[in-house]
Design a protein around this motif. Structure first.
Motif, PDB file in Angstrom:
ATOM      1  N   ILE A 177       0.838  -1.202   0.000  1.00 14.58           N
ATOM      2  CA  ILE A 177       0.000   0.000   0.000  1.00 14.58           C
ATOM      3  C   ILE A 177       0.871   1.248   0.000  1.00 14.58           C
ATOM      4  CG2 ILE A 177      -1.600   1.351   1.435  1.00 14.58           C
ATOM      5  CD1 ILE A 177      -2.773  -1.437   2.312  1.00 14.58           C
ATOM      6  N   MET A 178       1.891   1.253   0.844  1.00 13.70           N
ATOM      7  CA  MET A 178       2.788   2.405   0.925  1.00 13.70           C
ATOM      8  C   MET A 178       3.437   2.701  -0.424  1.00 13.70           C
ATOM      9  SD  MET A 178       6.296   2.753   3.149  1.00 13.70           S
ATOM     10  CE  MET A 178       7.482   4.058   2.760  1.00 13.70           C
ATOM     11  N   SER A 179       3.973   1.677  -1.061  1.00 14.11           N
ATOM     12  CA  SER A 179       4.654   1.874  -2.332  1.00 14.11           C
ATOM     13  C   SER A 179       3.687   2.382  -3.396  1.00 14.11           C
ATOM     14  CB  SER A 179       5.314   0.574  -2.785  1.00 14.11           C
ATOM     15  OG  SER A 179       6.017   0.765  -3.991  1.00 14.11           O
ATOM     16  N   ALA A 180       2.485   1.806  -3.436  1.00 11.84           N
ATOM     17  CA  ALA A 180       1.497   2.212  -4.431  1.00 11.84           C
ATOM     18  C   ALA A 180       1.076   3.660  -4.248  1.00 11.84           C
ATOM     19  CB  ALA A 180       0.282   1.292  -4.358  1.00 11.84           C
ATOM     20  N   GLY A 183       4.614   6.102  -4.261  1.00  9.48           N
ATOM     21  CA  GLY A 183       5.524   5.991  -5.392  1.00  9.48           C
ATOM     22  C   GLY A 183       6.943   5.625  -5.008  1.00  9.48           C
ATOM     23  N   ILE A 184       7.181   5.381  -3.718  1.00 10.91           N
ATOM     24  CA  ILE A 184       8.504   4.956  -3.259  1.00 10.91           C
ATOM     25  C   ILE A 184       8.736   3.508  -3.708  1.00 10.91           C
ATOM     26  CG2 ILE A 184       9.913   4.491  -1.200  1.00 10.91           C
ATOM     27  CD1 ILE A 184       8.323   6.733   0.202  1.00 10.91           C
ATOM     28  N   PRO A 185       9.922   3.186  -4.224  1.00  4.76           N
ATOM     29  CA  PRO A 185      10.172   1.807  -4.679  1.00  4.76           C
ATOM     30  C   PRO A 185       9.855   0.782  -3.589  1.00  4.76           C
ATOM     31  CG  PRO A 185      11.954   3.246  -5.361  1.00  4.76           C
ATOM     32  CD  PRO A 185      11.074   4.072  -4.468  1.00  4.76           C
ATOM     33  N   LEU A 186       9.305  -0.337  -4.016  1.00  6.63           N
ATOM     34  CA  LEU A 186       8.844  -1.351  -3.071  1.00  6.63           C
ATOM     35  C   LEU A 186       9.942  -1.812  -2.125  1.00  6.63           C
ATOM     36  CD1 LEU A 186       6.532  -3.213  -2.146  1.00  6.63           C
ATOM     37  CD2 LEU A 186       7.282  -4.850  -3.889  1.00  6.63           C
ATOM     38  N   ALA A 187      11.144  -2.027  -2.629  1.00  7.28           N
ATOM     39  CA  ALA A 187      12.228  -2.541  -1.791  1.00  7.28           C
ATOM     40  C   ALA A 187      12.541  -1.596  -0.631  1.00  7.28           C
ATOM     41  CB  ALA A 187      13.480  -2.771  -2.628  1.00  7.28           C
ATOM     42  N   THR A 203      13.538 -12.851   0.101  1.00  4.45           N
ATOM     43  CA  THR A 203      12.392 -13.634  -0.390  1.00  4.45           C
ATOM     44  C   THR A 203      11.102 -12.831  -0.272  1.00  4.45           C
ATOM     45  OG1 THR A 203      13.446 -15.727   0.215  1.00  4.45           O
ATOM     46  CG2 THR A 203      11.057 -15.753  -0.045  1.00  4.45           C
ATOM     47  N   LYS A 204      10.952 -12.129   0.839  1.00  7.19           N
ATOM     48  CA  LYS A 204       9.765 -11.287   1.068  1.00  7.19           C
ATOM     49  C   LYS A 204       9.665 -10.212  -0.008  1.00  7.19           C
ATOM     50  CE  LYS A 204       7.677  -8.440   4.752  1.00  7.19           C
ATOM     51  NZ  LYS A 204       7.844  -7.938   6.146  1.00  7.19           N
ATOM     52  N   ILE A 205      10.791  -9.533  -0.288  1.00  5.65           N
ATOM     53  CA  ILE A 205      10.791  -8.475  -1.297  1.00  5.65           C
ATOM     54  C   ILE A 205      10.438  -9.043  -2.676  1.00  5.65           C
ATOM     55  CG2 ILE A 205      12.262  -6.848  -2.555  1.00  5.65           C
ATOM     56  CD1 ILE A 205      13.813  -6.447   0.097  1.00  5.65           C
ATOM     57  N   ASN A 206      11.029 -10.177  -3.021  1.00  3.79           N
ATOM     58  CA  ASN A 206      10.755 -10.793  -4.321  1.00  3.79           C
ATOM     59  C   ASN A 206       9.295 -11.221  -4.437  1.00  3.79           C
ATOM     60  OD1 ASN A 206      13.458 -10.458  -4.921  1.00  3.79           O
ATOM     61  ND2 ASN A 206      14.023 -12.573  -4.454  1.00  3.79           N
ATOM     62  N   THR A 207       8.770 -11.802  -3.374  1.00  7.51           N
ATOM     63  CA  THR A 207       7.384 -12.264  -3.369  1.00  7.51           C
ATOM     64  C   THR A 207       6.418 -11.096  -3.523  1.00  7.51           C
ATOM     65  OG1 THR A 207       7.970 -14.134  -1.942  1.00  7.51           O
ATOM     66  CG2 THR A 207       5.647 -13.516  -2.039  1.00  7.51           C
ATOM     67  N   LEU A 217      -0.228  -2.223  -9.239  1.00 12.41           N
ATOM     68  CA  LEU A 217      -0.586  -1.317  -8.149  1.00 12.41           C
ATOM     69  C   LEU A 217      -0.403   0.168  -8.459  1.00 12.41           C
ATOM     70  CD1 LEU A 217       0.503  -3.225  -4.920  1.00 12.41           C
ATOM     71  CD2 LEU A 217      -1.666  -3.261  -6.162  1.00 12.41           C
ATOM     72  N   PRO A 218       0.616   0.582  -9.226  1.00  8.73           N
ATOM     73  CA  PRO A 218       0.725   2.026  -9.500  1.00  8.73           C
ATOM     74  C   PRO A 218      -0.530   2.616 -10.140  1.00  8.73           C
ATOM     75  CG  PRO A 218       2.764   0.919 -10.088  1.00  8.73           C
ATOM     76  CD  PRO A 218       1.763  -0.152  -9.775  1.00  8.73           C
ATOM     77  N   GLU A 219      -1.283   1.802 -10.872  1.00  8.31           N
ATOM     78  CA  GLU A 219      -2.506   2.288 -11.505  1.00  8.31           C
ATOM     79  C   GLU A 219      -3.613   2.565 -10.484  1.00  8.31           C
ATOM     80  OE1 GLU A 219      -3.700  -0.384 -14.603  1.00  8.31           O
ATOM     81  OE2 GLU A 219      -1.671  -0.494 -15.468  1.00  8.31           O
ATOM     82  N   LEU A 220      -3.432   2.040  -9.269  1.00  2.00           N
ATOM     83  CA  LEU A 220      -4.464   2.186  -8.234  1.00  2.00           C
ATOM     84  C   LEU A 220      -4.084   3.242  -7.198  1.00  2.00           C
ATOM     85  CD1 LEU A 220      -5.158  -1.620  -7.600  1.00  2.00           C
ATOM     86  CD2 LEU A 220      -6.290  -0.079  -9.223  1.00  2.00           C
TER      87      LEU A 220
END
Length: 346
Positions: A177-180, A183-187, A203-207, A217-220
């Motif tokens: 939610i935060m990244s979406a 706009g901050i990169p997910l990692a 593994t968490k980041i990749n998943t 998600l950026p579209e939302l």
């Protein structure tokens, strides 16, 4: 009102600005309540608990999903950190089953029914690696349920509320939610949650990257209900609704940590003015929280390296908010105390 509050604050028997952030809080609470004589009455902490389908995969969390239900029972038996802090500071605690994968019954053993709220939306969300976590209809219903819970608290006389959460896997939802929204990169948004090691973190980041791409998600970014339906949790949705209603009721809202702030991001998309009612309790040790606070342009009261959740930061901040209100109410002015104020000089 702002000028009246400032005059009252500045004419207390102290050097100008010498109570620092407490003066800012006194001003904010006065503005929220629309009075130069604000008060904190019957503060509450509401802990929303829910399970996440992705937790069953074990890809994003070291603890099994069953811990959510076990911790809810711990809350209800008075054994968690949030219980300790609420008892110490005379804060009413409510525990909400927003969607835990366990059948508690109407009033679980160890706690009276008025402290346990059965608002179950389901036995946890679906696994968002495979599809949406919930329908948009369910997300909307959860938001409305959160509103009704706070409406009842306001109706009982409470005018200050903090929100906490419990749900294995919910830092993953909060990161997405935060990244979406920001706009901050997910990692940069994903942290260690309940304590993953370096390999588990990768593994968490990749998943979560797979889920991010699957749901585009950026579209939302500006669609909070759709975003909740794709990767949210029942407890996060209810908390978003709780924020909205608390602002509507002109309550003082105490924001806890990472997940609570992610829910606020969603509430702010629905009603941008909600943040003006919020006092931010602490900066979490979860890596994305400080970046989220910067996005919200928030200043926090405490820096304790905490990342427990449960509303613990909010419970520790409420006594400070009470102190801010009490100095405004009870501290003598220069005139009433017969103390000389600063003389004008040329």
């Amino acid at each position: 009102m702002r000028e009246q509050l400032l005059h009252k604050i500045n004419n207390k028997t102290k050097p100008l600005g010498s109570l620092g952030l407490l003066e800012t809080i006194a001003m904010q609470v006065g503005m929220i309540q629309g009075t130069t004589s604000p008060a904190i009455n019957q503060p509450h902490i509401v802990v929303f608990a829910g399970d996440h389908g992705i937790a069953e995969t074990g890809l994003v969390n070291p603890y099994p999903q069953a811990v959510t239900a076990q911790m809810v029972l711990n809350f209800l038996n008075g054994g968690a950190a949030i219980n300790v802090f609420c008892r110490q500071h005379n804060i009413t605690l409510h525990v909400v089953d927003a969607g835990v994968n366990h059948a508690f019954g109407p009033a679980p053993a160890g706690q009276s029914g008025d402290r346990f709220i059965d608002a179950k939306m389901g036995l946890g969300t679906a696994n968002y690696l495979e599809g949406p976590a919930m329908s948009e209809t369910t997300a909307t219903a959860a938001i409305e349920k959160g509103k009704s819970i706070v409406q009842a608290i306001a109706g009982s006389g409470g005018n200050c509320v903090g929100f906490g959460e419990m749900g294995i896997g919910n830092t993953s939802s909060a990161s997405l939610i935060m990244s979406a929204v920001t706009g901050i990169p997910l990692a940069a948004c994903v942290g260690r949650g309940t304590g993953v090691n370096d390999e588990q973190l990768q593994t968490k980041i990749n998943t979560l990257g797979q889920a991010y791409a699957l749901h585009r998600l950026p579209e939302l970014r500006h669609q909070p209900v759709a975003l909740l339906s794709r990767v949210g949790g029942f407890e996060i949705a209810m908390m978003a609704g709780a924020y909205l209603q608390a602002a509507e009721e002109k309550m003082v809202i105490v924001v806890d940590g990472f997940i609570a702030s992610a829910a606020l991001l969603l509430a702010q998309l629905i009603n941008p003015s909600v943040v003006s009612h919020c006092i931010f309790a602490h900066t979490s040790g979860e890596q994305g929280h400080e970046k989220m606070l910067q996005h919200l342009q928030a200043t926090t009261l405490l820096h304790l390296g905490m990342r427990l959740g449960e509303g613990t930061g909010a419970a520790l901040a409420i006594p400070l908010i009470r102190s801010a209100v009490n100095f405004l109410q009870e501290m003598a002015s220069f005139e009433s105390a017969g103390v000389s104020n600063i003389e004008a000089t040329t």
